[in-house]
Design a protein around this motif. Structure first.
Motif, PDB file in Angstrom:
ATOM      1  N   MET A 210       0.842  -1.210   0.000  1.00 24.88           N
ATOM      2  CA  MET A 210       0.000   0.000   0.000  1.00 24.88           C
ATOM      3  C   MET A 210       0.872   1.253   0.000  1.00 24.88           C
ATOM      4  N   ARG A 211       0.385   2.269  -0.647  1.00 21.08           N
ATOM      5  CA  ARG A 211       1.079   3.559  -0.647  1.00 21.08           C
ATOM      6  C   ARG A 211       0.174   4.597   0.012  1.00 21.08           C
ATOM      7  N   PHE A 212       0.749   5.313   0.946  1.00 24.27           N
ATOM      8  CA  PHE A 212      -0.060   6.298   1.683  1.00 24.27           C
ATOM      9  C   PHE A 212       0.466   7.709   1.466  1.00 24.27           C
ATOM     10  N   ASP A 213      -0.468   8.584   1.262  1.00 26.95           N
ATOM     11  CA  ASP A 213      -0.172   9.996   1.101  1.00 26.95           C
ATOM     12  C   ASP A 213      -0.031  10.590   2.505  1.00 26.95           C
ATOM     13  N   VAL A 214       1.115  11.166   2.804  1.00 21.90           N
ATOM     14  CA  VAL A 214       1.340  11.660   4.166  1.00 21.90           C
ATOM     15  C   VAL A 214       1.687  13.148   4.136  1.00 21.90           C
ATOM     16  N   LEU A 215       1.120  13.865   5.066  1.00 20.61           N
ATOM     17  CA  LEU A 215       1.421  15.286   5.220  1.00 20.61           C
ATOM     18  C   LEU A 215       2.128  15.489   6.563  1.00 20.61           C
ATOM     19  N   VAL A 216       3.290  16.103   6.519  1.00 18.72           N
ATOM     20  CA  VAL A 216       3.999  16.452   7.753  1.00 18.72           C
ATOM     21  C   VAL A 216       4.017  17.974   7.868  1.00 18.72           C
ATOM     22  N   GLU A 217       3.491  18.462   8.955  1.00 17.93           N
ATOM     23  CA  GLU A 217       3.516  19.909   9.182  1.00 17.93           C
ATOM     24  C   GLU A 217       4.497  20.221  10.302  1.00 17.93           C
ATOM     25  N   VAL A 218       5.410  21.129  10.014  1.00 21.09           N
ATOM     26  CA  VAL A 218       6.409  21.550  10.991  1.00 21.09           C
ATOM     27  C   VAL A 218       6.108  22.991  11.356  1.00 21.09           C
ATOM     28  N   ARG A 219       5.940  23.230  12.643  1.00 17.40           N
ATOM     29  CA  ARG A 219       5.708  24.623  13.054  1.00 17.40           C
ATOM     30  C   ARG A 219       6.568  24.976  14.270  1.00 17.40           C
ATOM     31  N   LEU A 220       6.813  26.258  14.404  1.00 20.54           N
ATOM     32  CA  LEU A 220       7.591  26.706  15.556  1.00 20.54           C
ATOM     33  C   LEU A 220       6.802  26.441  16.824  1.00 20.54           C
ATOM     34  N   ARG A 221       7.500  26.029  17.857  1.00 20.75           N
ATOM     35  CA  ARG A 221       6.832  25.766  19.136  1.00 20.75           C
ATOM     36  C   ARG A 221       6.273  27.043  19.719  1.00 20.75           C
ATOM     37  N   GLN A 222       5.244  26.857  20.527  1.00 16.05           N
ATOM     38  CA  GLN A 222       4.678  27.999  21.246  1.00 16.05           C
ATOM     39  C   GLN A 222       5.783  28.686  22.035  1.00 16.05           C
ATOM     40  N   GLY A 223       5.781  29.993  22.002  1.00 16.41           N
ATOM     41  CA  GLY A 223       6.772  30.712  22.789  1.00 16.41           C
ATOM     42  C   GLY A 223       8.036  31.026  22.005  1.00 16.41           C
ATOM     43  N   ILE A 224       8.213  30.366  20.853  1.00 20.05           N
ATOM     44  CA  ILE A 224       9.364  30.688  20.009  1.00 20.05           C
ATOM     45  C   ILE A 224       8.946  31.826  19.073  1.00 20.05           C
ATOM     46  N   ALA A 225       9.731  32.874  19.049  1.00 22.19           N
ATOM     47  CA  ALA A 225       9.397  34.024  18.208  1.00 22.19           C
ATOM     48  C   ALA A 225       9.309  33.612  16.749  1.00 22.19           C
ATOM     49  N   ASP A 226       8.303  34.109  16.066  1.00 20.80           N
ATOM     50  CA  ASP A 226       8.094  33.792  14.658  1.00 20.80           C
ATOM     51  C   ASP A 226       8.066  35.108  13.867  1.00 20.80           C
ATOM     52  N   PRO A 227       9.252  35.645  13.576  1.00 22.95           N
ATOM     53  CA  PRO A 227       9.304  36.959  12.915  1.00 22.95           C
ATOM     54  C   PRO A 227       8.644  36.962  11.546  1.00 22.95           C
ATOM     55  N   GLU A 228       8.681  35.806  10.858  1.00 20.87           N
ATOM     56  CA  GLU A 228       8.067  35.726   9.535  1.00 20.87           C
ATOM     57  C   GLU A 228       6.542  35.875   9.663  1.00 20.87           C
ATOM     58  N   GLY A 229       5.971  35.150  10.623  1.00 23.43           N
ATOM     59  CA  GLY A 229       4.531  35.258  10.859  1.00 23.43           C
ATOM     60  C   GLY A 229       4.144  36.669  11.271  1.00 23.43           C
ATOM     61  N   ALA A 230       4.969  37.271  12.128  1.00 17.77           N
ATOM     62  CA  ALA A 230       4.672  38.620  12.609  1.00 17.77           C
ATOM     63  C   ALA A 230       4.715  39.624  11.458  1.00 17.77           C
ATOM     64  N   THR A 231       5.665  39.432  10.542  1.00 16.47           N
ATOM     65  CA  THR A 231       5.785  40.340   9.393  1.00 16.47           C
ATOM     66  C   THR A 231       4.557  40.238   8.491  1.00 16.47           C
ATOM     67  N   ILE A 232       4.118  39.005   8.254  1.00 16.38           N
ATOM     68  CA  ILE A 232       2.918  38.808   7.425  1.00 16.38           C
ATOM     69  C   ILE A 232       1.718  39.466   8.095  1.00 16.38           C
ATOM     70  N   GLU A 233       1.633  39.250   9.416  1.00 16.59           N
ATOM     71  CA  GLU A 233       0.496  39.811  10.154  1.00 16.59           C
ATOM     72  C   GLU A 233       0.464  41.338  10.031  1.00 16.59           C
TER      73      GLU A 233
END
Lengths: 229, 100
Positions: B1-24
């Motif tokens: 069987m072949r399975f389609d898998v999605l892995v999402e990597v995100r910064l942990r809570q409390g870690i500054a996310d300057p990219e997200g802040a800039t978009i916001e």
């Protein structure tokens, strides 16, 4: 006999000749070591220079840590051999777990290429053993991911054990506690974001990096690295 | 069987996310209001060959933890999206999302 320093080269490393050249000018015997190498016998110290190992794909150092040479680097470090990661090399050492914490994107999301003041904060490490604590050195930084971070208990440990080696005088990238460089408990594994090899000639503005590299060579001279293989 | 898998990597809570802040910060300039907590991460898609959906998820989780994320600063979530089409075949429908 002069110290033999292996300068580890990954695909995408680009500071190897600068480091090797400066170490050679200070009396070291240097050799470039390709990342596919599995044995590091015969060296008295290792440098993981700056650049973009494996294109910095995924995260800086994320792929490099699985390069064949890294098991040998870990063995070399465990045997007490001096290992210095500069810039991208620092990122590789944290990804490999040889140093704690991680380097994330700079505060402000800017690639920074400038000369900064860094204060020697500890003489525990192989690159600062020969330098007086408190001395401020002018050394270039050149990075996008140099914002050092770690959890609170790790930071407390680094402070208590004198493992924060260099601190920025004027924090350029958001690093926690102004950290520009740290070392392991024994002081033989060091990571730093500034490039001492680029502060080794009057022509490029500063020669302050020389004391750090000279200290490394002195450590290499006295290192007795007994590898298991 | 072949399975389609999605892995999402995100910064942990409390870690500054300057990219997200800039978009916001850019959103109001475009007339979008009322949007907050923008976080930037990575999405990695892959097809995993495994006997069962659980095996696919387990392998993908190992890959996600050992290579795709740095646990010092990032959290990771693995989702098996469903079975992937065999080469030249048709996609099978469904497959429940499995969070981690």
């Amino acid at each position: 006999m002069s110290a033999r320093v292996g300068v580890v080269v990954f695909p995408g490393t680009n500071c190897e000749h600068d480091v090797a050249g400066v170490l050679a000018s200070l009396g070291g015997e240097t050799e470039l070591v390709w990342h596919g190498t599995r044995s590091l016998g015969g060296y008295d110290a290792l440098v993981l220079p700056g650049g973009f190992a494996h294109g910095d794909y995924l995260r800086p150092g994320a792929i490099a840590r699985f390069s064949p040479v890294m098991d040998a680097v870990a063995d070399f470090a465990a045997a007490g051999g001096p290992v210095v990661g500069i810039c991208n090399g620092f990122q590789v050492l944290t990804e490999a777990g040889l140093l704690p914490g991680a380097l994330q994107k700079n505060r402000g999301l800017r690639f920074i290429c400038t000369t900064v003041g860094v204060r020697v904060s500890s003489a525990l490490s192989v690159i600062t053993a020969g330098v007086e604590v408190g001395r401020v050195l002018q050394i270039p930084i050149n990075h996008f991911e140099g914002n050092y971070t770690c959890d609170r208990s790790t930071l407390a440990e680094l402070r208590d054990e004198g493992r924060i080696v260099l601190r920025y005088v004027d924090n350029p990238n958001g690093s926690i506690d102004d950290i520009a460089g740290i070392c392991n408990r024994e002081g033989n594994v060091v990571g730093l974001m500034p490039h001492p090899e680029r502060a080794a000639d009057e022509l490029t503005g500063s020669t302050d990096g020389i004391v750090l590299l000279r200290s490394l060579l002195a450590a290499a001279d006295t290192a007795e690295v007994a590898l298991g293989d | 069987m072949r399975f389609d898998v999605l892995v999402e990597v995100r910064l942990r809570q409390g870690i500054a996310d300057p990219e997200g802040a800039t978009i916001e910060r850019a959103l109001p300039a475009l007339g979008f209001t009322g949007i907050g907590q923008v976080r930037v991460g990575k999405a990695i898609r892959m097809v995993v060959e495994a006997a069962r959906i659980q095996d696919a998820e387990q392998v993908a989780s190992q890959v996600a933890l050992r290579l795709l994320s740095n646990p010092v600063i990032e959290d990771v979530e693995v989702t098996v999206l469903g079975s992937a089409p065999a080469a030249g075949g048709q996609a099978a429908a469904g497959g429940g999302a499995i969070g981690q």
